[in-house]
Design a protein around this motif. Structure first.
Motif, PDB file in Angstrom:
ATOM      1  N   VAL A  91      23.459  19.740  -7.277  1.00  0.00           N
ATOM      2  CA  VAL A  91      22.581  18.960  -6.805  1.00  0.00           C
ATOM      3  C   VAL A  91      22.508  19.166  -5.294  1.00  0.00           C
ATOM      4  CG1 VAL A  91      23.627  16.364  -5.443  1.00  0.00           C
ATOM      5  CG2 VAL A  91      25.409  16.960  -7.308  1.00  0.00           C
ATOM      6  N   ILE A  92      20.877  19.288  -5.697  1.00  0.00           N
ATOM      7  CA  ILE A  92      19.911  18.954  -4.345  1.00  0.00           C
ATOM      8  C   ILE A  92      19.613  17.995  -3.869  1.00  0.00           C
ATOM      9  CG2 ILE A  92      17.414  20.687  -4.284  1.00  0.00           C
ATOM     10  CD1 ILE A  92      19.568  22.453  -5.634  1.00  0.00           C
ATOM     11  N   TRP A  93      19.618  18.168  -2.598  1.00  0.00           N
ATOM     12  CA  TRP A  93      18.795  16.861  -1.166  1.00  0.00           C
ATOM     13  C   TRP A  93      17.285  17.086  -1.763  1.00  0.00           C
ATOM     14  CZ3 TRP A  93      22.360  14.452  -1.656  1.00  0.00           C
ATOM     15  CH2 TRP A  93      23.968  14.478  -1.725  1.00  0.00           C
ATOM     16  N   THR A  94      16.829  15.983  -1.793  1.00  0.00           N
ATOM     17  CA  THR A  94      15.244  15.832  -1.387  1.00  0.00           C
ATOM     18  C   THR A  94      14.880  14.515  -0.676  1.00  0.00           C
ATOM     19  OG1 THR A  94      15.206  14.912  -3.653  1.00  0.00           O
ATOM     20  CG2 THR A  94      14.791  17.254  -3.877  1.00  0.00           C
ATOM     21  N   LYS A  95      13.770  14.987  -0.155  1.00  0.00           N
ATOM     22  CA  LYS A  95      13.606  13.320   0.071  1.00  0.00           C
ATOM     23  C   LYS A  95      13.177  12.282  -0.684  1.00  0.00           C
ATOM     24  CE  LYS A  95       9.158  14.296   1.290  1.00  0.00           C
ATOM     25  NZ  LYS A  95       7.575  14.317   1.674  1.00  0.00           N
ATOM     26  N   VAL A 136      17.641  12.808  -5.115  1.00  0.00           N
ATOM     27  CA  VAL A 136      18.215  14.082  -5.476  1.00  0.00           C
ATOM     28  C   VAL A 136      17.817  14.437  -6.444  1.00  0.00           C
ATOM     29  CG1 VAL A 136      20.933  14.984  -6.682  1.00  0.00           C
ATOM     30  CG2 VAL A 136      20.700  12.868  -5.298  1.00  0.00           C
ATOM     31  N   LEU A 137      18.086  16.049  -6.617  1.00  0.00           N
ATOM     32  CA  LEU A 137      17.444  16.685  -7.820  1.00  0.00           C
ATOM     33  C   LEU A 137      18.796  17.638  -8.362  1.00  0.00           C
ATOM     34  CD1 LEU A 137      15.977  18.232 -10.034  1.00  0.00           C
ATOM     35  CD2 LEU A 137      15.064  19.907  -7.875  1.00  0.00           C
ATOM     36  N   TYR A 138      19.367  17.038  -9.359  1.00  0.00           N
ATOM     37  CA  TYR A 138      19.976  17.907 -10.092  1.00  0.00           C
ATOM     38  C   TYR A 138      19.706  18.146 -11.445  1.00  0.00           C
ATOM     39  CZ  TYR A 138      23.053  18.151 -14.563  1.00  0.00           C
ATOM     40  OH  TYR A 138      23.091  18.604 -14.895  1.00  0.00           O
ATOM     41  N   GLY A 139      19.973  19.411 -11.120  1.00  0.00           N
ATOM     42  CA  GLY A 139      20.103  20.538 -12.100  1.00  0.00           C
ATOM     43  C   GLY A 139      21.148  21.402 -12.940  1.00  0.00           C
ATOM     44  N   THR A 156      16.506  21.892   8.152  1.00  0.00           N
ATOM     45  CA  THR A 156      17.483  21.376   8.600  1.00  0.00           C
ATOM     46  C   THR A 156      17.246  19.926   7.210  1.00  0.00           C
ATOM     47  OG1 THR A 156      17.603  21.873  10.646  1.00  0.00           O
ATOM     48  CG2 THR A 156      18.571  19.881  10.388  1.00  0.00           C
ATOM     49  N   PRO A 157      18.909  19.249   7.015  1.00  0.00           N
ATOM     50  CA  PRO A 157      18.593  18.444   5.727  1.00  0.00           C
ATOM     51  C   PRO A 157      18.581  16.912   7.220  1.00  0.00           C
ATOM     52  CG  PRO A 157      20.675  19.824   6.139  1.00  0.00           C
ATOM     53  CD  PRO A 157      19.891  20.781   6.947  1.00  0.00           C
ATOM     54  N   HIS A 158      18.363  16.585   5.299  1.00  0.00           N
ATOM     55  CA  HIS A 158      18.466  14.951   5.991  1.00  0.00           C
ATOM     56  C   HIS A 158      19.147  14.147   6.093  1.00  0.00           C
ATOM     57  CE1 HIS A 158      17.198  10.483   6.988  1.00  0.00           C
ATOM     58  NE2 HIS A 158      17.559  10.282   6.124  1.00  0.00           N
ATOM     59  N   ILE A 159      20.446  14.986   7.256  1.00  0.00           N
ATOM     60  CA  ILE A 159      21.968  14.658   7.591  1.00  0.00           C
ATOM     61  C   ILE A 159      22.498  13.130   7.380  1.00  0.00           C
ATOM     62  CG2 ILE A 159      23.984  15.562   8.946  1.00  0.00           C
ATOM     63  CD1 ILE A 159      22.049  17.162  10.278  1.00  0.00           C
ATOM     64  N   GLU A 160      21.863  11.994   8.253  1.00  0.00           N
ATOM     65  CA  GLU A 160      22.399  11.371   7.692  1.00  0.00           C
ATOM     66  C   GLU A 160      22.223  10.513   6.697  1.00  0.00           C
ATOM     67  OE1 GLU A 160      18.908   9.082  10.613  1.00  0.00           O
ATOM     68  OE2 GLU A 160      19.693   7.834   9.296  1.00  0.00           O
ATOM     69  N   GLY A 161      20.437  10.743   5.758  1.00  0.00           N
ATOM     70  CA  GLY A 161      20.415   9.907   4.550  1.00  0.00           C
ATOM     71  C   GLY A 161      21.571   9.858   3.837  1.00  0.00           C
ATOM     72  N   THR A 170       9.833  11.297  -5.975  1.00  0.00           N
ATOM     73  CA  THR A 170       8.986  11.863  -5.666  1.00  0.00           C
ATOM     74  C   THR A 170       8.833  13.180  -5.598  1.00  0.00           C
ATOM     75  OG1 THR A 170       7.723   9.938  -5.739  1.00  0.00           O
ATOM     76  CG2 THR A 170       6.498  12.287  -4.527  1.00  0.00           C
ATOM     77  N   GLU A 171       9.732  14.029  -4.779  1.00  0.00           N
ATOM     78  CA  GLU A 171       9.717  15.192  -3.967  1.00  0.00           C
ATOM     79  C   GLU A 171      10.405  16.100  -5.098  1.00  0.00           C
ATOM     80  OE1 GLU A 171      10.442  18.175  -0.319  1.00  0.00           O
ATOM     81  OE2 GLU A 171      11.936  16.001  -0.812  1.00  0.00           O
ATOM     82  N   ALA A 172      11.701  15.490  -5.031  1.00  0.00           N
ATOM     83  CA  ALA A 172      11.996  15.842  -6.693  1.00  0.00           C
ATOM     84  C   ALA A 172      11.532  16.847  -8.067  1.00  0.00           C
ATOM     85  CB  ALA A 172      13.427  15.661  -7.216  1.00  0.00           C
ATOM     86  N   ILE A 173      10.738  15.653  -8.478  1.00  0.00           N
ATOM     87  CA  ILE A 173       9.516  16.138  -9.309  1.00  0.00           C
ATOM     88  C   ILE A 173       8.903  17.019  -9.192  1.00  0.00           C
ATOM     89  CG2 ILE A 173       8.080  15.136 -10.423  1.00  0.00           C
ATOM     90  CD1 ILE A 173       9.659  12.299 -10.677  1.00  0.00           C
ATOM     91  N   ASN A 174       8.214  17.437  -7.787  1.00  0.00           N
ATOM     92  CA  ASN A 174       7.385  18.029  -6.810  1.00  0.00           C
ATOM     93  C   ASN A 174       7.573  19.376  -7.302  1.00  0.00           C
ATOM     94  OD1 ASN A 174       4.352  17.160  -6.234  1.00  0.00           O
ATOM     95  ND2 ASN A 174       5.921  15.215  -6.150  1.00  0.00           N
TER      96      ASN A 174
END
Lengths: 405, 131
Positions: A88-92, A233-236, A275-280, A95-99
């Protein structure tokens, strides 16, 4: 009906307000859902009690923040039945996950390779692939719908030995139709293609099992499933994530840096620069917990019954073009001949009814339907039958007011 | 001029979003429609989700306007906008605070920079026509 949406309403205080002296009727859930109190509380709890940067300082708050942050990854992994939390990868957002995938796979493509998508895609699952095709000389191909909105019965020939990537939405944001995903993923896999599923419109409604789907990548946004904006989320699968070249570099994603070279960190951090979007992340985990605490199939049946009710009423009323399927969808997308959807939208708004009028970021699909845009009412678990009826009543009033005859 | 005053009074009397909607629908019927030959790409105002065509003609220094849209409410808004600027010199038009004048007519919700309406693009084309 076993499910009562009124039991959920107290969790969504934003809905208990009026808009221009009418009860607010929020039916723009496919754009973004409202957030339940547990999500709002989780975000505030983070800032009040354990705000610190994650994975860095060895101190009390940082340890707490890091623990909750990584627990959230586990919660999301279980929410989509991912085998490992490092998948599980955090993204915005979706859309960002696909990019991330479109840039990350650039190095595997050669001139003449094919990227295959469907004609139901949101621009987010179209433009990144089109641009990737431009950069690499690959060919973007489309599995089309027929003129009556059905899939071509023989779409298997679009999957060829040149297909390197197949990307498809699970549910269309514009018209609510589903793709025959399992069949398509299997066809793509037979050709050795990477497969990506855009689950942005699915996660709020359908229990998702990425292992059962068998896709290499699955992406979604938090804000369309009762979570905060700005987190997705980007799952892979492990091998699929490993092959991605990092789309962004910087802090957090490295293990060792010198002026001569950089050794990247392991998954999932390798794909999470900065730094990730921690609150998100904390809020998204709370949204998963909220959904897990519900009878998901009862929610889905309720949302589908609302859409089906609207479909049936409007179909009976006549004079309205409906682009959504009659059943098994949670939204109704429509237009009215000779009346502009923006005019209808303005009247709905004046009555406190919030829907979406436009092209839904799907210009090619709108072109195929022969319209500039549609009016979309999309339902969530907190919507009531009264609201579904109110939408129909106000829509029919708008048509009366705007008709010239 | 009487028309403009009447129109102002009509719009200012609106007490709700619904009133404004109904008034704009009524006003839309007073806008002469453009011919197919006039509704060409060159006359289109970019940035509007509904299609808007605007033709500006200058005669002895005075600016005259013709406009149309495929959306009824936008035609109503166009009637209001054109009533403010019709027959004036460019210098006069450029001195006007059109946004403020439209806000006075209860039309401020049409002035957001949201992609759903392009009223700002229309005002820009009226005030800076050479662009």
């Amino acid at each position: 009906m076993a499910f009562d949406p009124l039991l959920l309403r107290p969790l969504f205080p934003i809905l208990a307000q009026s808009a221009y002296d009418h009860p607010l009727t929020y039916l723009d859930n496919a754009a973004t859902t409202q957030k339940p109190l547990p999500v709002l509380d989780a975000i505030q709890d983070y800032y009040r009690h354990f705000n610190a940067n994650v994975h860095r300082g060895a101190h009390f708050l940082s340890d707490r923040a890091t623990n909750r942050f990584e627990q959230a990854r586990d919660t999301v992994a279980r929410f989509i039945n991912a085998p490992e939390q490092s998948h599980v990868i955090w993204t915005k957002g979706a859309t960002e996950a696909i990019n991330v995938v479109a840039y990350g796979l650039e190095h595997i493509l050669e001139k003449g390779d094919e990227i295959l998508i469907t004609s139901l895609e949101h621009h987010a699952n179209l433009v990144p692939w089109q641009q990737l095709a431009f950069r690499t000389g690959a060919r973007l191909r489309i599995v089309p719908l027929t003129s009556n909105g059905e899939w071509e019965p023989e779409f298997s020939h679009y999957f060829t030995d040149r297909t390197r990537i197949f990307a498809a939405t699970q549910v269309s944001n514009a018209i609510g139709a589903s793709t025959p995903l399992k069949t398509m993923i299997d066809l793509a896999k037979q050709q050795g293609a990477f497969t990506l599923v855009d689950g942005a419109q699915a996660v709020a409604h359908y229990p998702v099992d990425v292992q059962a789907l068998g896709c290499d990548f699955y992406v979604f946004s938090g804000h369309k499933m009762y979570g905060p904006t700005g987190i997705g989320v980007l799952y892979g699968k492990n091998h699929a994530l490993e092959i991605l070249m990092p789309y962004q570099t910087g802090g957090e994603m490295v293990r060792h840096v010198s002026y001569q070279a950089t050794e990247f960190n392991v998954l999932p951090y390798r794909l999470e620069a900065g730094t990730p979007h921690i609150e998100g992340v904390i809020g998204l985990a709370a949204a998963c917990d909220f959904l897990n605490a519900q009878d998901r199939l009862a929610l889905l049946a309720w949302e589908q019954s609302l859409a089906n009710h609207v479909y049936t009423r409007l179909h009976k009323a006549g004079g309205i073009e409906i682009y959504s399927p009659e059943k098994n969808t949670t939204l109704v997308s429509l237009s009215v001949p000779n009346i502009h959807i923006l005019d209808i939208n303005a009247y709905l708004d004046s009555q406190g009814v919030a829907v979406r009028a436009g092209s839904h970021c799907a210009h090619p699909l709108m072109a195929q339907l022969g319209v500039a845009g549609t009016l979309r009412a999309s339902f969530a678990c907190y919507n009531t039958m009264e609201e579904a009826n109110r939408f129909c009543d106000v829509l029919l009033d708008a048509i009366d007011l705007l008709n010239d005859e | 001029m009487t028309d403009t005053i009447h129109l102002k009074a009509q719009l200012q009397a609106c007490r709700s979003k619904e009133d404004t909607f109904k008034t704009l629908v009524t006003l839309s019927k007073t806008l002469p429609r453009l011919s197919a030959e006039e509704k060409i790409e060159d006359n289109k105002v970019k940035g509007c989700e509904s299609a808007v065509w605007l033709i500006i003609e200058e005669n002895h220094g005075l600016h005259h306007f013709k406009a149309d849209s495929d959306a009824k409410l936008m035609r109503g808004v166009l009637v209001a906008i054109l009533s403010l600027v019709e027959g004036k010199t460019l210098a006069d038009i450029q001195q006007m605070d059109l946004k403020a004048e439209l806000a006075e007519l209860n039309l401020s919700s049409y002035l957001t920079s949201s992609r759903t309406n392009g009223v700002l693009a229309i005002l820009e084309k009226i005030q800076v026509p050479k662009q």
